[in-house]
Structure formats: C-alpha cells, structure tokens
Design an enzyme around this catalytic site. Structure first.
Site, PDB file in Angstrom:
ATOM      1  N   GLU A  32      21.475  48.421  40.583  1.00  0.00           N
ATOM      2  CA  GLU A  32      20.513  49.683  40.739  1.00  0.00           C
ATOM      3  C   GLU A  32      19.204  49.756  40.741  1.00  0.00           C
ATOM      4  O   GLU A  32      18.650  50.156  40.050  1.00  0.00           O
ATOM      5  CB  GLU A  32      20.350  50.529  38.726  1.00  0.00           C
ATOM      6  CG  GLU A  32      22.517  50.993  39.090  1.00  0.00           C
ATOM      7  CD  GLU A  32      23.715  49.951  38.348  1.00  0.00           C
ATOM      8  OE1 GLU A  32      23.220  48.343  38.433  1.00  0.00           O
ATOM      9  OE2 GLU A  32      24.366  50.519  39.214  1.00  0.00           O
ATOM     10  N   ASP A  58      27.563  45.727  43.457  1.00  0.00           N
ATOM     11  CA  ASP A  58      27.505  45.801  42.524  1.00  0.00           C
ATOM     12  C   ASP A  58      26.275  45.564  41.930  1.00  0.00           C
ATOM     13  O   ASP A  58      25.631  44.803  42.376  1.00  0.00           O
ATOM     14  CB  ASP A  58      28.019  45.194  41.491  1.00  0.00           C
ATOM     15  CG  ASP A  58      28.596  45.517  39.998  1.00  0.00           C
ATOM     16  OD1 ASP A  58      28.276  46.461  39.560  1.00  0.00           O
ATOM     17  OD2 ASP A  58      29.196  44.114  38.818  1.00  0.00           O
ATOM     18  N   ASP A  63      31.649  50.904  34.806  1.00  0.00           N
ATOM     19  CA  ASP A  63      32.206  50.343  33.840  1.00  0.00           C
ATOM     20  C   ASP A  63      32.786  51.311  33.305  1.00  0.00           C
ATOM     21  O   ASP A  63      32.099  51.483  31.924  1.00  0.00           O
ATOM     22  CB  ASP A  63      30.766  49.614  33.233  1.00  0.00           C
ATOM     23  CG  ASP A  63      30.646  48.457  34.090  1.00  0.00           C
ATOM     24  OD1 ASP A  63      31.537  48.407  35.191  1.00  0.00           O
ATOM     25  OD2 ASP A  63      30.333  47.681  33.528  1.00  0.00           O
TER      26      ASP A  63
HETATM   27  C1  GLC Z   1      29.803  44.698  36.248  1.00  0.00           C
HETATM   28  C2  GLC Z   1      30.691  46.002  36.962  1.00  0.00           C
HETATM   29  C3  GLC Z   1      32.182  45.626  37.259  1.00  0.00           C
HETATM   30  C4  GLC Z   1      32.557  43.825  37.210  1.00  0.00           C
HETATM   31  C5  GLC Z   1      31.328  42.836  36.293  1.00  0.00           C
HETATM   32  C6  GLC Z   1      31.481  42.006  37.098  1.00  0.00           C
HETATM   33  O1  GLC Z   1      29.784  45.221  35.478  1.00  0.00           O
HETATM   34  O2  GLC Z   1      30.117  47.410  36.874  1.00  0.00           O
HETATM   35  O3  GLC Z   1      32.927  45.772  37.601  1.00  0.00           O
HETATM   36  O4  GLC Z   1      33.500  43.639  37.140  1.00  0.00           O
HETATM   37  O5  GLC Z   1      30.139  43.713  36.506  1.00  0.00           O
HETATM   38  O6  GLC Z   1      30.840  41.853  38.525  1.00  0.00           O
END
Ligand code: GLC
Length: 772
Positions: A408, A405, A479
């Site tokens: 980017e 995650d 998200d």
């Molecule tokens: C980001 C991710 C999400 C995750 C969060 C905490 O927002 O896209 O899926 O739960 O971070 O790690």
C-alpha cells in the site's frame, strides 16, 4: 472558479477551452472515451493507469452557440458552459450525465473541543470538508445506481456510500463504515433507467467519493491535490462501458491455465517438511490442487529474495519434488527491504539510489516484517528493472509465481509522511502522490521482470492496486476474517472489482483472520470455486483450515467443489480469452446482463460466471434453503437438470453440500475430465454440456503457458445451440497443433461423440451438426 466561457482552439483531437480565469482541455480519445482536464498543480503528465497512446482517429465537430460550446462525436455530444460546467448527451440527444449547478449541503461541523472529548472514548467524529480543491459534482437522478470503485466494503450498489481512495492496510474486520481498503480504483459505472455511463477520475492523490450520501441531488468526487482529470466513458450498456474502460486502462491477458486451479496457502507453513506434508495430504485426500503458496516464513528473517536455510534445506529440490506431483510454488515478496549491512538487495539499492528518501535526500526508513526497512522506488524505471531482475533468484529455484503483499505500502511505525520522495513514473514526486500507485508500480515491476526472465505469462498476485493494475496482476481482497459478514461481502466485492477492470480476483477462502468453522469453510469454498482466484489462506495463529482439518463431511464438500472447478476449468479459460479480447470480467453481477431488471440492480447474493451460469450461494449460518432470484428466461437447475422459468424468486433446498447453480437455456459449458492438477491428464476430448434453447459460444484452446497464442497459435471453436434442437460446432481457427481428437456433446439425456477428423471441411475450417 473558471469563470465565463471565452473561446476555444482545436489541436488534433484536443479542444482547448479558454475561460475567464482558467484554461481547460477536452481530449477526444475515441468516439466514446473523452478526457476532461484542467491543470491545478501540474501540466498534463502520462497516466499511471494508461499505457501507450490510446487515441483513435475520431471525427468530431465543435460549434460555438450563444451560451455553450458544443462538441460532438458520432456517439457523444457535450455542451460546455460558463464555469466549465459540462453536460453529456448521447447521439439521440438524450441527456446522460450533467454537472450539478447548485451548492453542496455539508453537515455542520462540531467544535474541536467536542472532538477531543469524544476521542477519549475512542469515538471518532468526522468533520466534513466544505470544499475540495478539485471538486466535481454531478447531478444524481432518483433511480441512479453506482457500481465499481474497486474493492470497497458494503453492498453491490454504491449509491448512498461515501468512500476514500487511499490504499489502506487495516486488519480489523472490515465493515460498511470502512471508507478505504487496499485498492484505489477511482472508476464507477452509473446506471439510470434509460442510460448508462462511466467516469474514471485519474487523480492518484487521496480522494473522496460521496455517492449520494450527502445529498440526493448530486454525487461528488473531491481531491485536495492533483489536477482535474477525468474520463467520461460512454456506451449503450454496462458491458460497452467496461470494454471501453479496459481499452483505456488495459486488460488482463489469458493466464497460464494452472493458475486457475485450486491453491493452498497459510501464513505459517514454516518449513520444508510442513510444505511436503501439505502436498502429501492434498493428494492423500484426493483434493485437486495446483499451487502451494509460501508466505513470509520461507525467507531468512523476512529478507526478500532469500531463503531460510534452517527450515528450507534445499528449496530447489523441494520445488522439483513437488513439481513431479503437479504442484507449483508461489512465493510472497513484500516491498520492504531490510536495513542490513552486507545484505546484497539492501546494499545494491542504496548504492544505486533505488530507495525512497526523506525530503532531505536521506533514505527513508520505517518498519515492516523484517524490522527497519526501506522502500524501493518503483516509479523509477531503473529501480523497477532491478527489482524485476531480483526475481531470477526465485525463478532459478523453480518458483512459478509471485505474490506481492504489503504494497500500500504498509508500515508499522505510522504511515509514511506525505513528503517522502519517490518517483511517479516520470519525475520525482512525493508519497502523497505516489501512495495509491505504489502497489500498482510494484506489480508492474514484478510482471515485467517475470516476463523478461521466464517468458511465460507472468503470475503475479497483488494486494494494493490502482486503476489499470489488471494488466500486470491478479488480486485478492486482503485480510478478511472468518466471519459470515465477510463471506457475504465477498460477492459484491468481487463483482465490483470485476466491474472495475480487475478480472482475476478472489478472497481468502475460509477467511484469513480469526478461526473459521467447518460450516463457514464449506460455504466459502462454494463461492471460492467460482472466484477467478481460488485460494484458501489463513493467518498465523488461527485454526488450520485446509479441507481435511475438520471432519469427513467438510472434506467431501471441499472436494466436491474443487472438483467442480477443475471440471469447469476450460469454461474459466474461455472467459479469460473473452477478458483479453473484450475486457469483460469473468464473474459478473446480475445487473451486467440484466440492466433493466430492478431486482438485479441490488442483487448482492448471487452472481454470474460468464453470461449464463448463475451462482446463488448460501451466505448465512444455518441456512439450508435459498431464495434464488432467476432473471427472465428459461433456466436449468445445474444439479437436477430441472427446467425453471425465470423472472421470479424460487426456493431451492440447499443443504450444506449444495450451492444452488442455474444454467440458462441455450448454454454451452466446456468440461475437463477429473484430474488432480492441470496437465495430469491430456485433455484430448472437448467435452461440451449443452442445454437446449438458443445460444452461441466461443471455445478457445492453446498451450496454456506462454505467449505463442498472441502470434496465432490457438484454436477457436464457434458453437451454436439452435432452436431446432441441434448444435453446430465449427472449428474456425486452427493454429495450435494439439487440437482435440474427439468431441463429446453431453445432451440432457444422451451423449454424442465423434472424431474431430470426421468433421466436414468448410471454408478452411471444420464443421459438424449434432442433434440434441
Ligand atoms: C498480510 C497479508 C496476508 C499475509 C500476511 C503475512 O497480512 O495480507 O495475506 O499472510 O501479511 O505475510
């Protein structure tokens, strides 16, 4: 910019074309895949998207005519004119894709003073660039439709949209006006009445696509940096274009079969006890499930490759206990490494120069979840290997998959400046160049690490992607919010990702941000159970949205669709076999199968799973009746088995527990018997639902886990539904020793069952014919 066409030179399969002011190069990679290149800021370099040498020996001719240079393979003819204008024709001489010769019409800008004033109200005024350093304008036809471009917002057909390629983490509810999301896949398919082609712009810098918003005459690709470097991908159908594109950028391999099961997640499972409780509830409520995800809370102060020992007393035991109940654990890993003396990941990275630096050579620091953090340089092979090896910490505890995650990369103290120094896979490069491939490189590091350390087919999920990420990872759309608009957006978004090579994709079921409702969750699981990645996930602080958190009806509906997914698991698995072999995606927009169908062209609310299973989910609040479009042909209602003629819209009752599903005549759907997780019950009977008509199908069987299949350890059945109401089942390849014992054919009104051993031996295979 290029000036007059002067002369050319042929070297191997490359044609160097000299113009007055600049040189260009056309590289014939295959008959149908051509690279068009001109250097603007560097010589040609290896692509981040393409691995290995893709060139196939191809015959071609080069002929100089008065006005143009003509290059031809057996499938494509290109005419190259002054100023490097290039037109592509098909083998029959039909013009398929031509450069635009006119001038751009850019809306007049407004004064800087006005922009500042508008900003006081938070109102952003856009200034259009009149010219990009790299600018490709293609002529647009009246009927032209565009598909692909990765995970962009909006409807299926990208005609009339403008987008940006710049991987972005913007958690606000994403709407049509969002130009960029988490992924940059600069590839699209253009469909015209009589032809189709694909274009892949392999430029990793921030870039711009205007798909006919600026003008009806042309569409454009623009970039401020990098080279003019694109691939013309020819083919006679959307399918051929995707096959070619995934030949070039790679294909998703058959995954471990359990990764296709239901996955429960939430940001905010904070302790071992909570995770055990989730697992207990899943079994108590008879909800099949294979995976529980652990979000950032499992770590010690969000430090990657650590466990929060206060909340997770004995992770190894937890994972072992859950395993006995069929659960696998997937843990999140973000790229940001906490700056902390004595923290081994940080210290090792510093010692070895594995982190990005500022332009003066000092390690670059920004903030992410752990606070002050540094960013691994995934373009550096050594850093990638080191990162991959760090996963042994998790694998040794029994973790089975990694969720990447924030890659980017996201950062909380403003964006990383353009001049932060990374590597681009070959040499040092700046953030401006590497940004869009950062997540891609991270996924590669993770994939290679897991493959090396574990040997099984790596299960990686990533948020950020570039073209070709499908080789390393599955992806989710980031998200979203628990709003109907986002359920609606999920369908075109997943279809376009699929057309962009990403076969293993899904959305956060129920919606991530904001509170979901029971109705929304019920409708979302109906889309989710057909999405290759099937995960319910929500943000911390939002309402809990596991299937049992509402009422009996919600629980039952979730169970119904999760069970349906488990029943269809062998179908999904077969589709992934097709993905690996042919590059075709698992879920597909109708237009992929029905290219001449005008309704399919803009069908945003339905999709196909494989070729013949049509899903028409309800995507609006309160709706209990769905207007379903069925393309030409004969269809069966999946639930009632009623026969319906296609080529028209029909109305289908769709109370909350019904997702309209249709199956084309002549379809074969393999099934598993009910189980709570993959492997709970031995699936030693091949169950086939057969819908009379005419059709053929390939069913695939292997051990579902490692790469032995690549050395031939698999079984393959070729099944045919014949016009004379019979079905022929042919076991053509028997390389996996656990071949089914029985085969059961579910016809519409009766069942035929037999032993595989009773099949007749023919040509080294086995065959049987069944009357339907
Ligand atoms: C980001 C991710 C999400 C995750 C969060 C905490 O927002 O896209 O899926 O739960 O971070 O790690």
């Amino acid at each position: 910019m290029f000036g007059k066409l002067l002369n050319h030179q042929v070297k191997n399969q490359e044609i160097i074309v000299e113009f007055e002011k600049k040189q260009s190069k056309i590289h014939i990679i295959t008959d149908e895949i051509w690279n068009i290149f001109a250097s603007f800021d560097s010589e040609e370099e290896p692509s981040a998207a393409i691995e290995g040498n893709k060139q196939r020996d191809t015959e071609f001719t080069v002929v100089k005519k008065d006005e143009y240079l003509q290059i031809a393979t057996k499938s494509v003819i290109a005419k190259i004119y002054d100023d490097f204008k290039i037109d592509f024709y098909n083998a029959e001489g039909k013009l398929v894709c031509e450069d635009y010769r006119g001038k751009r019409v850019v809306r007049k800008g407004v004064s800087e003073e006005f922009i500042q004033m508008a900003l006081l109200e938070g109102h952003q005024v856009e200034q259009k660039k009149e010219h990009y350093k790299i600018e490709v304008l293609k002529k647009m036809q009246g009927d032209e439709a565009f598909y692909g471009l990765g995970d962009k917002t909006g409807f299926l057909n990208k005609r009339g949209y403008e987008y940006e390629m710049w991987n972005s983490d913007i958690p606000d509810p994403q709407v049509d006006s969002f130009k960029a999301l988490y992924k940059s896949i600069p590839f699209y398919i253009a469909l015209r009445k009589e032809s189709v082609y694909g274009l892949f712009y392999d430029n990793t810098y921030r870039s711009y696509f205007d798909m006919g918003k600026e003008s009806d005459e042309y569409y454009l690709f623009g970039a401020e940096q990098g080279n003019l470097n694109y691939y013309y991908v020819a083919g006679d159908s959307i399918k051929t274009i995707i096959k070619n594109y995934t030949y070039l950028t790679g294909r998703t391999h058959v995954p471990q079969i359990w990764t296709l099961g239901y996955q429960q997640s939430r940001w905010g499972y904070e302790s071992e006890n909570q995770v055990r409780e989730i697992a207990t509830n899943l079994r108590k409520y008879d909800l099949p499930c294979d995976v529980i995800h652990l979000d950032i809370d499992y770590m010690e102060r969000f430090k990657v490759f650590t466990w929060n020992k206060e909340h997770y007393d004995d992770p190894k035991k937890l994972i072992k206990d859950l395993k006995e109940d069929g659960f696998k654990i997937v843990t999140i890993i973000d790229p940001g490494v906490k700056v902390e003396e004595g923290y081994s990941v940080y210290e090792e990275g510093v010692k070895n120069g594995y982190f990005a630096t500022d332009k003066d050579g000092d390690i670059y620091v920004n903030s992410v979840w752990p606070g002050k953090s540094v960013f691994p340089d995934f373009g550096n092979e050594e850093a990638r290997t080191w990162w991959g090896n760090n996963h042994s910490f998790l694998l040794e505890q029994g973790v089975r998959g990694i969720w990447n995650d924030m890659n980017e990369p996201a950062s909380f103290e403003g964006q990383l400046p353009d001049d932060v120094v990374f590597s681009d896979g070959v040499k040092k490069a700046n953030h401006a160049k590497v940004h869009n491939i950062y997540g891609h490189m991270m996924a590669k590091a993770t994939y290679e690490g897991l493959k090396r350390l574990d040997g099984r087919r790596p299960y990686v999920i990533t948020r950020a992607c570039y073209a070709g990420s499908q080789k390393y990872s599955t992806a989710w759309t980031g998200d979203n919010h628990s709003i109907w608009a986002h359920l609606k957006m999920a369908v075109p978004q997943l279809c376009n990702l699929s057309l962009s090579g990403m076969a293993f994709v899904g959305t956060d079921i129920g919606g991530f941000g904001s509170d979901t409702t029971k109705e929304l969750l019920c409708r979302w699981v109906q889309v989710g159970c057909f999405s290759p990645l099937f995960r319910n996930h929500a943000a911390k602080g939002t309402r809990f949205q596991e299937p049992w958190q509402f009422d009996e009806e919600t629980l039952n509906i979730n169970r119904k669709y999760i069970n349906l997914r488990y029943q269809l698991l062998p179908y999904f698995y077969d589709l992934f076999y097709q993905t690996e072999r042919e590059g075709l995606p698992v879920i597909r927009p109708l237009i992929m199968q029905y290219e001449k169908d005008e309704v399919a062209k803009n069908m945003n609310e339905e999709f196909l799973v494989g070729e013949n299973l049509l899903v028409a989910p309800v995507l609006d609040q309160g709706q209990t009746c769905k207007m379903v479009y069925l393309p030409e042909g004969t269809w069966y209602d999946y639930w009632t088995k009623e026969l319906v003629e296609g080529g028209r819209y029909i109305l289908r009752d769709a109370p909350l527990d019904v997702c309209p599903i249709y199956v084309k005549a002549g379809t074969i759907l393999p099934n598993y018997t009910k189980q709570s997780y993959v492997g709970e019950k031995e699936q030693d009977t091949l169950i086939l639902d057969v819908y009379p008509g005419e059709g053929s199908y390939t069913h695939y069987q292997d051990n579902g886990e490692d790469f032995a299949y690549q050395a031939g350890e698999f079984n393959e059945f070729h099944i045919k539904v014949n016009k004379d109401n019979t079905c022929t089942i042919n076991l053509v390849q028997e390389g996996y020793d656990k071949v089914y014992k029985m085969i059961r054919v579910n016809c519409l009104d009766h069942v035929v069952e037999f032993q595989v051993n009773d099949m007749e031996s023919v040509n080294g295979g086995r065959v049987i014919k069944v009357t339907l």
